[in-house]
Design a protein around this motif. Structure first.
Motif, PDB file in Angstrom:
ATOM      1  N   MET A  75     -16.150  -9.412   1.802  1.00  0.00           N
ATOM      2  CA  MET A  75     -15.412 -10.441   2.554  1.00  0.00           C
ATOM      3  C   MET A  75     -13.907 -10.358   2.306  1.00  0.00           C
ATOM      4  O   MET A  75     -13.111 -10.662   3.197  1.00  0.00           O
ATOM      5  CB  MET A  75     -15.935 -11.831   2.174  1.00  0.00           C
ATOM      6  N   LEU A  76     -13.504  -9.948   1.125  1.00  0.00           N
ATOM      7  CA  LEU A  76     -12.097  -9.921   0.748  1.00  0.00           C
ATOM      8  C   LEU A  76     -11.344  -8.716   1.323  1.00  0.00           C
ATOM      9  O   LEU A  76     -10.200  -8.836   1.752  1.00  0.00           O
ATOM     10  CB  LEU A  76     -12.001  -9.913  -0.781  1.00  0.00           C
ATOM     11  N   LEU A  77     -11.986  -7.572   1.338  1.00  0.00           N
ATOM     12  CA  LEU A  77     -11.298  -6.332   1.721  1.00  0.00           C
ATOM     13  C   LEU A  77     -10.769  -6.309   3.150  1.00  0.00           C
ATOM     14  O   LEU A  77      -9.643  -5.840   3.364  1.00  0.00           O
ATOM     15  CB  LEU A  77     -12.199  -5.129   1.456  1.00  0.00           C
ATOM     16  N   PRO A  78     -11.519  -6.784   4.160  1.00  0.00           N
ATOM     17  CA  PRO A  78     -10.965  -6.734   5.518  1.00  0.00           C
ATOM     18  C   PRO A  78      -9.653  -7.509   5.670  1.00  0.00           C
ATOM     19  O   PRO A  78      -8.749  -7.059   6.380  1.00  0.00           O
ATOM     20  CB  PRO A  78     -12.068  -7.356   6.382  1.00  0.00           C
ATOM     21  N   GLN A  79      -9.537  -8.640   4.983  1.00  0.00           N
ATOM     22  CA  GLN A  79      -8.291  -9.414   5.028  1.00  0.00           C
ATOM     23  C   GLN A  79      -7.140  -8.596   4.463  1.00  0.00           C
ATOM     24  O   GLN A  79      -6.037  -8.569   5.027  1.00  0.00           O
ATOM     25  CB  GLN A  79      -8.422 -10.692   4.194  1.00  0.00           C
ATOM     26  N   MET A  80      -7.406  -7.929   3.355  1.00  0.00           N
ATOM     27  CA  MET A  80      -6.361  -7.144   2.701  1.00  0.00           C
ATOM     28  C   MET A  80      -6.035  -5.892   3.510  1.00  0.00           C
ATOM     29  O   MET A  80      -4.877  -5.470   3.569  1.00  0.00           O
ATOM     30  CB  MET A  80      -6.792  -6.792   1.285  1.00  0.00           C
ATOM     31  N   GLU A  81      -7.042  -5.331   4.134  1.00  0.00           N
ATOM     32  CA  GLU A  81      -6.829  -4.152   4.970  1.00  0.00           C
ATOM     33  C   GLU A  81      -5.999  -4.532   6.198  1.00  0.00           C
ATOM     34  O   GLU A  81      -5.096  -3.786   6.594  1.00  0.00           O
ATOM     35  CB  GLU A  81      -8.186  -3.567   5.375  1.00  0.00           C
ATOM     36  N   LYS A  82      -6.276  -5.693   6.749  1.00  0.00           N
ATOM     37  CA  LYS A  82      -5.531  -6.171   7.916  1.00  0.00           C
ATOM     38  C   LYS A  82      -4.055  -6.375   7.581  1.00  0.00           C
ATOM     39  O   LYS A  82      -3.181  -6.155   8.417  1.00  0.00           O
ATOM     40  CB  LYS A  82      -6.145  -7.474   8.423  1.00  0.00           C
ATOM     41  N   ARG A  83      -3.776  -6.761   6.329  1.00  0.00           N
ATOM     42  CA  ARG A  83      -2.390  -6.940   5.868  1.00  0.00           C
ATOM     43  C   ARG A  83      -1.755  -5.617   5.452  1.00  0.00           C
ATOM     44  O   ARG A  83      -0.626  -5.594   4.972  1.00  0.00           O
ATOM     45  CB  ARG A  83      -2.355  -7.902   4.690  1.00  0.00           C
ATOM     46  N   LEU A 100     -11.607   3.211  -1.883  1.00  0.00           N
ATOM     47  CA  LEU A 100     -10.501   2.277  -1.679  1.00  0.00           C
ATOM     48  C   LEU A 100      -9.215   2.811  -2.288  1.00  0.00           C
ATOM     49  O   LEU A 100      -9.219   3.327  -3.409  1.00  0.00           O
ATOM     50  CB  LEU A 100     -10.842   0.935  -2.323  1.00  0.00           C
ATOM     51  N   LYS A 101      -8.136   2.664  -1.542  1.00  0.00           N
ATOM     52  CA  LYS A 101      -6.823   3.106  -2.026  1.00  0.00           C
ATOM     53  C   LYS A 101      -5.775   2.111  -1.579  1.00  0.00           C
ATOM     54  O   LYS A 101      -5.865   1.537  -0.493  1.00  0.00           O
ATOM     55  CB  LYS A 101      -6.483   4.483  -1.461  1.00  0.00           C
ATOM     56  N   LEU A 102      -4.757   1.932  -2.412  1.00  0.00           N
ATOM     57  CA  LEU A 102      -3.630   1.087  -2.036  1.00  0.00           C
ATOM     58  C   LEU A 102      -2.774   1.799  -0.998  1.00  0.00           C
ATOM     59  O   LEU A 102      -2.610   3.016  -1.039  1.00  0.00           O
ATOM     60  CB  LEU A 102      -2.745   0.794  -3.245  1.00  0.00           C
ATOM     61  N   THR A 103      -2.195   1.029  -0.111  1.00  0.00           N
ATOM     62  CA  THR A 103      -1.171   1.559   0.781  1.00  0.00           C
ATOM     63  C   THR A 103       0.171   1.395   0.073  1.00  0.00           C
ATOM     64  O   THR A 103       0.252   0.747  -0.984  1.00  0.00           O
ATOM     65  CB  THR A 103      -1.139   0.765   2.100  1.00  0.00           C
ATOM     66  N   SER A 104       1.230   1.916   0.645  1.00  0.00           N
ATOM     67  CA  SER A 104       2.548   1.725   0.029  1.00  0.00           C
ATOM     68  C   SER A 104       2.920   0.245   0.043  1.00  0.00           C
ATOM     69  O   SER A 104       3.517  -0.256  -0.921  1.00  0.00           O
ATOM     70  CB  SER A 104       3.608   2.577   0.707  1.00  0.00           C
TER      71      SER A 104
END
Length: 150
Positions: A75-83, A100-104
């Motif tokens: 549930m948490l990841l899609p919100q963070m991916e959208k941001r 999973l990987k961080l973006t810049s």
């Protein structure tokens, strides 16, 4: 319980455990409040920190590290991916696994959040001498180990 039995709050271990729980709750509230200006929640900070330290971990591995269910992470990841804070990629060997990987943008936000988080930790742990701080950490690790279920 009859009147001859010791009440739990008369027990120093009980009283001290309540103090630990209250301190933990106070720190959690302070962290949450400190992260508001960054539009970040503590759970999201936990995700960012873990992905920074362990890039490419799976959603399952992240859930285990954070001691939450996979549904919480899902549930948490899609919100963070959208941001644009992280990206999910299929594992090269097993397409069912998402890496999973961080973006810049995620890394930049993490660095800002770490300054806030670290300052709060310094403020809180600065109440203790270095020796007391080490002793407290050792005790908390022993408690966590004693209650470990894996």
């Amino acid at each position: 319980m009859n009147k001859k039995q010791e009440l739990p709050w008369d027990n120093p271990r009980f009283r001290n455990w309540v103090a630990v729980a209250r301190a933990c709750h106070a720190v959690e509230r302070a962290v949450a409040a400190a992260l508001v200006p960054l539009d970040l929640k503590p759970a999201q900070l936990d995700v960012l920190m873990n992905l920074f330290r362990h890039p490419g971990m799976s959603q399952h591995e992240l859930a285990r590290k954070l001691l939450v269910g996979r549904s919480n992470i899902t549930m948490l990841l899609p919100q963070m991916e959208k941001r644009d804070l992280l990206k999910r990629e299929a594992d090269l060997n097993d397409k069912r696994i998402m890496r999973l990987k961080l973006t810049s943008a995620g890394e930049k936000l993490l660095m800002k959040a770490l300054k806030v988080h670290t300052a709060l930790i310094e403020q809180v742990m600065g109440q203790s001498t270095p020796a007391e701080c080490d002793m407290l950490g050792d005790q908390m690790r022993r408690i966590a180990e004693a209650l470990k279920t894996d």
